[in-house]
Design an enzyme around this catalytic site. Structure first.
Site, mmCIF file in Angstrom:
data_model
loop_
_atom_site.group_PDB
_atom_site.id
_atom_site.type_symbol
_atom_site.label_atom_id
_atom_site.label_comp_id
_atom_site.label_asym_id
_atom_site.label_seq_id
_atom_site.Cartn_x
_atom_site.Cartn_y
_atom_site.Cartn_z
ATOM 1 N N GLU A 35 0.809 -1.217 0.000
ATOM 2 C CA GLU A 35 0.000 0.000 0.000
ATOM 3 C C GLU A 35 0.845 1.272 0.000
ATOM 4 O O GLU A 35 0.448 2.302 -0.549
ATOM 5 C CB GLU A 35 -0.935 -0.006 1.211
ATOM 6 C CG GLU A 35 -1.969 1.105 1.190
ATOM 7 C CD GLU A 35 -2.880 1.063 2.402
ATOM 8 O OE1 GLU A 35 -3.487 2.105 2.695
ATOM 9 O OE2 GLU A 35 -2.982 -0.003 3.048
ATOM 10 N N HIS A 37 3.669 1.796 -1.627
ATOM 11 C CA HIS A 37 3.998 2.089 -3.021
ATOM 12 C C HIS A 37 2.787 2.649 -3.764
ATOM 13 O O HIS A 37 2.906 3.597 -4.549
ATOM 14 C CB HIS A 37 4.461 0.814 -3.741
ATOM 15 C CG HIS A 37 5.700 0.204 -3.185
ATOM 16 N ND1 HIS A 37 5.687 -0.988 -2.505
ATOM 17 C CD2 HIS A 37 6.995 0.612 -3.206
ATOM 18 C CE1 HIS A 37 6.921 -1.299 -2.148
ATOM 19 N NE2 HIS A 37 7.735 -0.343 -2.546
ATOM 20 N N GLN A 61 23.170 -1.855 -4.719
ATOM 21 C CA GLN A 61 22.923 -1.244 -3.407
ATOM 22 C C GLN A 61 22.850 -2.275 -2.287
ATOM 23 O O GLN A 61 22.550 -1.934 -1.145
ATOM 24 C CB GLN A 61 21.660 -0.380 -3.441
ATOM 25 C CG GLN A 61 20.354 -1.117 -3.620
ATOM 26 C CD GLN A 61 19.203 -0.168 -3.911
ATOM 27 O OE1 GLN A 61 19.151 0.449 -4.973
ATOM 28 N NE2 GLN A 61 18.282 -0.034 -2.967
#
EC number: 6.3.2.1
Length: 285
Positions: A35, A37, A61
């Site tokens: 949710e 995003h 990363q």
């Protein structure tokens, strides 16, 4: 919704929208959408004409002992949520598409990364700015959307955009939370039932810190101790990786309590490391 997997098709689709004078909203993600995003997508949908989301688990990363291979992935789930949320293009490249050859140049972040996740995850933010530089060039967005939960990343990306004159408006959206206050995260699925029940204490501790600062407390050690004691009331976590206050967005020691401050926490559970924060005296963009 179009699902695009290669750079050239993406560039052509974006160019078509630019020729039609459409504004582009961009939501970069590593997938396993939730949710939080979709709230970013909702803002992009309201504020721009055409919404692009990328799903790319960026290897540069992740550190050598981190969870790149174990990071949750579910493209079918992501595509369903993206389409339901109103995404126009879902860009799902392979690692080879984004990193076709070994890099000849390297971006290195020199400020805002000496503490918190930057201190714990050497090279992490170098990987973040590297992949975002590539993706920003490919998508060429008017607006790019990020969540406040990743506040240090937001500060780093703001520096990237300012330093290299990216013509992008960064939109920073408030952290989306579960009903009990736990920040939504792809890593929440790793929590045991007991850990999930106790994890909202992180947000509760940060709220305590906010209340102390807003009431005039400036003894940093006292503020941190009160928050630490609160988190330790719920013993299911393995350790507190960090619990600290810094100026924001500089991530330097607090010298002016009337300016931007971040209270940040990272708490390690058996199979998940959860982060959260509170921003004080900071206006979102």
């Amino acid at each position: 919704m179009l699902i695009i997997r290669n750079k050239q098709d993406l560039k052509e689709a974006i160019l078509e929208q630019k020729k039609a004078n459409k504004t582009i909203g961009y939501v970069p993600t590593m997938g396993f959408l939730h949710e939080g995003h979709m709230t970013l997508v909702s803002h992009a949908r309201k504020e721009t004409d055409f919404v692009v989301m990328s799903v790319f688990v960026n290897p540069t990363q992740f550190g050598p002992n981190e969870d790149f291979d174990a990071y949750p992935r579910d493209e079918a789930h992501d595509a369903k949520l993206a389409e339901e949320g109103g995404v126009d293009i879902l860009f799902v490249p392979t690692v080879e598409e984004i990193y076709p050859t070994e890099l000849a140049t390297k971006l290195h972040v020199i400020k805002r990364v000496s503490v918190l996740d930057g201190a714990d995850r050497e090279g992490h933010f170098d990987g973040v700015v590297t992949v975002l530089t590539k993706l920003f060039h490919l998508v060429n967005p008017d607006n790019a959307y990020f969540g406040q939960k990743d506040a240090q990343q937001v500060a780093v990306v703001s520096g990237l955009v300012e330093d290299y004159f990216f013509p992008i408006n960064l939109r920073i959206i408030a952290t989306v939370r579960e009903a009990d206050g736990l920040a939504k995260s792809s890593r929440n699925v790793y929590l045991t039932e007991k850990e999930r029940k106790e994890a909202p204490v992180i947000h509760e501790a940060l709220q305590l810190g906010r209340e102390l600062i807003e009431s005039g407390e400036t003894n940093e050690a006292k503020i941190v101790q009160v928050m630490t004691d609160k988190i330790n009331e719920q013993p299911s976590h393995e350790n507190i990786a960090y619990l600290a206050l810094y100026s924001y967005p500089e991530f330097t020691p607090v010298t002016d309590w009337t300016k931007g401050i971040i209270i940040a926490a990272a708490v390690k559970y058996s199979k998940a490391r959860l982060i959260d924060n509170e921003l004080i005296n900071v206006k979102r963009r």
